[in-house]
Scaffold this motif. Structure first.
Motif, PDB file in Angstrom:
ATOM      1  N   UNK A   1       0.842  -1.200   0.000  1.00 33.52           N
ATOM      2  CA  UNK A   1       0.000   0.000   0.000  1.00 33.52           C
ATOM      3  C   UNK A   1       0.883   1.258   0.000  1.00 33.52           C
ATOM      4  N   UNK A   2       0.818   2.006  -1.062  1.00 35.85           N
ATOM      5  CA  UNK A   2       1.765   3.125  -1.167  1.00 35.85           C
ATOM      6  C   UNK A   2       1.054   4.451  -1.404  1.00 35.85           C
ATOM      7  N   UNK A   3       1.759   5.503  -1.107  1.00 30.35           N
ATOM      8  CA  UNK A   3       1.197   6.852  -1.121  1.00 30.35           C
ATOM      9  C   UNK A   3       1.976   7.757  -2.065  1.00 30.35           C
ATOM     10  N   UNK A   4       1.258   8.639  -2.733  1.00 36.23           N
ATOM     11  CA  UNK A   4       1.935   9.719  -3.455  1.00 36.23           C
ATOM     12  C   UNK A   4       2.290  10.808  -2.446  1.00 36.23           C
ATOM     13  N   UNK A   5       3.083  11.765  -2.860  1.00 34.33           N
ATOM     14  CA  UNK A   5       3.465  12.840  -1.947  1.00 34.33           C
ATOM     15  C   UNK A   5       2.236  13.637  -1.521  1.00 34.33           C
ATOM     16  N   UNK A   6       1.284  13.787  -2.439  1.00 36.28           N
ATOM     17  CA  UNK A   6       0.062  14.516  -2.117  1.00 36.28           C
ATOM     18  C   UNK A   6      -0.755  13.799  -1.057  1.00 36.28           C
ATOM     19  N   UNK A   7      -0.838  12.475  -1.186  1.00 37.07           N
ATOM     20  CA  UNK A   7      -1.571  11.698  -0.191  1.00 37.07           C
ATOM     21  C   UNK A   7      -0.874  11.734   1.159  1.00 37.07           C
ATOM     22  N   UNK A   8       0.439  11.625   1.141  1.00 35.31           N
ATOM     23  CA  UNK A   8       1.207  11.711   2.386  1.00 35.31           C
ATOM     24  C   UNK A   8       0.977  13.059   3.049  1.00 35.31           C
ATOM     25  N   UNK A   9       0.993  14.090   2.228  1.00 36.60           N
ATOM     26  CA  UNK A   9       0.739  15.437   2.731  1.00 36.60           C
ATOM     27  C   UNK A   9      -0.637  15.522   3.392  1.00 36.60           C
ATOM     28  N   UNK A  10      -1.633  14.981   2.714  1.00 36.97           N
ATOM     29  CA  UNK A  10      -3.003  15.030   3.243  1.00 36.97           C
ATOM     30  C   UNK A  10      -3.114  14.254   4.560  1.00 36.97           C
ATOM     31  N   UNK A  11      -2.446  13.122   4.616  1.00 39.05           N
ATOM     32  CA  UNK A  11      -2.556  12.280   5.822  1.00 39.05           C
ATOM     33  C   UNK A  11      -1.832  12.861   7.027  1.00 39.05           C
ATOM     34  N   UNK A  12      -0.738  13.555   6.762  1.00 44.62           N
ATOM     35  CA  UNK A  12       0.068  14.057   7.880  1.00 44.62           C
ATOM     36  C   UNK A  12      -0.162  15.535   8.170  1.00 44.62           C
ATOM     37  N   UNK A  13      -0.791  16.217   7.224  1.00 51.51           N
ATOM     38  CA  UNK A  13      -0.957  17.659   7.406  1.00 51.51           C
ATOM     39  C   UNK A  13       0.320  18.429   7.121  1.00 51.51           C
ATOM     40  N   UNK A  14       1.301  17.751   6.564  1.00 54.96           N
ATOM     41  CA  UNK A  14       2.572  18.405   6.259  1.00 54.96           C
ATOM     42  C   UNK A  14       2.584  18.849   4.801  1.00 54.96           C
ATOM     43  N   UNK A  15       2.838  20.097   4.588  1.00 56.18           N
ATOM     44  CA  UNK A  15       2.972  20.698   3.265  1.00 56.18           C
ATOM     45  C   UNK A  15       3.865  19.868   2.325  1.00 56.18           C
ATOM     46  N   UNK A  16       3.451  19.762   1.075  1.00 54.77           N
ATOM     47  CA  UNK A  16       4.231  19.010   0.100  1.00 54.77           C
ATOM     48  C   UNK A  16       5.655  19.541  -0.044  1.00 54.77           C
ATOM     49  N   UNK A  17       5.771  20.840  -0.138  1.00 54.87           N
ATOM     50  CA  UNK A  17       7.095  21.449  -0.297  1.00 54.87           C
ATOM     51  C   UNK A  17       7.970  21.121   0.907  1.00 54.87           C
ATOM     52  N   UNK A  18       7.334  21.027   2.050  1.00 56.46           N
ATOM     53  CA  UNK A  18       8.079  20.729   3.274  1.00 56.46           C
ATOM     54  C   UNK A  18       8.574  19.294   3.276  1.00 56.46           C
ATOM     55  N   UNK A  19       7.742  18.381   2.739  1.00 57.41           N
ATOM     56  CA  UNK A  19       8.173  16.984   2.647  1.00 57.41           C
ATOM     57  C   UNK A  19       9.416  16.880   1.763  1.00 57.41           C
ATOM     58  N   UNK A  20       9.360  17.576   0.618  1.00 61.91           N
ATOM     59  CA  UNK A  20      10.527  17.542  -0.263  1.00 61.91           C
ATOM     60  C   UNK A  20      11.739  18.175   0.427  1.00 61.91           C
ATOM     61  N   UNK A  21      11.476  19.241   1.163  1.00 59.80           N
ATOM     62  CA  UNK A  21      12.544  19.897   1.926  1.00 59.80           C
ATOM     63  C   UNK A  21      13.175  18.936   2.937  1.00 59.80           C
ATOM     64  N   UNK A  22      12.352  18.174   3.625  1.00 57.53           N
ATOM     65  CA  UNK A  22      12.872  17.213   4.605  1.00 57.53           C
ATOM     66  C   UNK A  22      13.739  16.157   3.922  1.00 57.53           C
ATOM     67  N   UNK A  23      13.364  15.814   2.725  1.00 55.49           N
ATOM     68  CA  UNK A  23      14.206  14.859   1.996  1.00 55.49           C
ATOM     69  C   UNK A  23      15.548  15.498   1.652  1.00 55.49           C
ATOM     70  N   UNK A  24      15.493  16.747   1.224  1.00 60.91           N
ATOM     71  CA  UNK A  24      16.724  17.426   0.827  1.00 60.91           C
ATOM     72  C   UNK A  24      17.695  17.547   1.995  1.00 60.91           C
ATOM     73  N   UNK A  25      17.166  17.850   3.171  1.00 64.99           N
ATOM     74  CA  UNK A  25      18.060  18.000   4.328  1.00 64.99           C
ATOM     75  C   UNK A  25      18.237  16.680   5.065  1.00 64.99           C
ATOM     76  N   UNK A  26      17.789  15.591   4.464  1.00 69.10           N
ATOM     77  CA  UNK A  26      18.009  14.253   4.990  1.00 69.10           C
ATOM     78  C   UNK A  26      17.347  13.954   6.324  1.00 69.10           C
ATOM     79  N   UNK A  27      16.206  14.538   6.572  1.00 71.09           N
ATOM     80  CA  UNK A  27      15.410  14.061   7.712  1.00 71.09           C
ATOM     81  C   UNK A  27      14.608  12.856   7.242  1.00 71.09           C
ATOM     82  N   UNK A  28      14.001  13.014   6.072  1.00 73.96           N
ATOM     83  CA  UNK A  28      13.314  11.888   5.432  1.00 73.96           C
ATOM     84  C   UNK A  28      14.316  11.186   4.520  1.00 73.96           C
TER      85      UNK A  28
END
Lengths: 135, 135
Positions: A1-28
DNA sequence: CTAATACCTGTAGCGACCACAGGTTCAAGG
DNA sequence: CCTTGAACCTGTGGTCGCTACAGGTATTAG
């Protein structure tokens, strides 16, 4: 069961741009990609992001979160370290509360002294022109 | 009686770079210059900088300070406006204190629940994995 | 006159994101 | 199968209030 970034954003309440940002700074972690290069997330990613958001809500700086995640990822004997990160952060939060309370006291005083009427010498302005003393 | 930027910095405790920054963002007026292009300050400049620093100590954002300075510069019937800027800022400070106190409560709880011993399931980590609820 | 210090401008970095622009991919309906 | 519109992609620049350079010029004490 997998999620797109938009779905992840909706489920967590975390902005899409922020999710990508977390990946860039290696939190995610680097997300898995679809054939068309779209990010794909799984349940562990969701849990990790919830963890990060929860920490941010509590004011943990990103570096602290990185430490906590390292401990989580590492697995074993970490409880004392986790507690110590948390205690340090708590101390910081308390310092900020103390500082803000000092500000509050002074501001309250300023507002109280000022009638709000149009008089030549505003007591707020007068006081602000006097050199500090907060600390 | 005039001051170099270094002297102004020493008298006010405000960093030299910060003084130049305030000029750039138009909190401070454009300073008079010497023949060799060094900034020269007078007593009104010193007073203005003290005012700015005092406001910053009290947490006023730069835009508020700009408003306050405009009122000061303008002269006359401003007391109500000054009071209103101050009251708004006070309200903001109080909101921040409220937020930080919520954080403090949760963090205190986390620390209390954790023995700090090396046990498999750290209660802090467990709790952080649970989705929010602060507000 | 020289050397040390003080000053100058302009740019880049901090923390934790948010908001584009300009392009690509996906999913649903016809 | 094709189109359309939404969702996604990367990369860059802005926020706030400074601070810290680099590389150059002015001043001042001896």
């Amino acid at each position: 069961m997998s999620l797109s970034i938009g779905q992840l954003s909706a489920e967590t309440g975390c902005n899409i741009e922020t999710i990508r940002y977390y990946e860039r700074i290696r939190l995610m972690n680097q997300a898995r990609r679809s054939s068309g290069n779209h990010r794909i997330y799984g349940e562990p990613d969701r849990r990790r992001l919830v963890f990060i958001r929860r920490c941010r809500e509590l004011g943990f700086p990103v570096d602290d979160i990185r430490d906590l995640l390292r401990l989580v990822d590492g697995g074993a004997p970490t409880c004392a370290e986790v507690k110590s990160v948390t205690e340090n952060h708590l101390a910081g939060v308390r310092r900020r509360i103390t500082d803000l309370r000092k500000m509050e006291t002074v501001l309250k005083g300023l507002v109280r002294e000022c009638s709000g009427e149009t008089i030549p010498d505003c007591p707020i302005i007068d006081t602000l022109f006097k050199q500090s003393s907060i600390r």
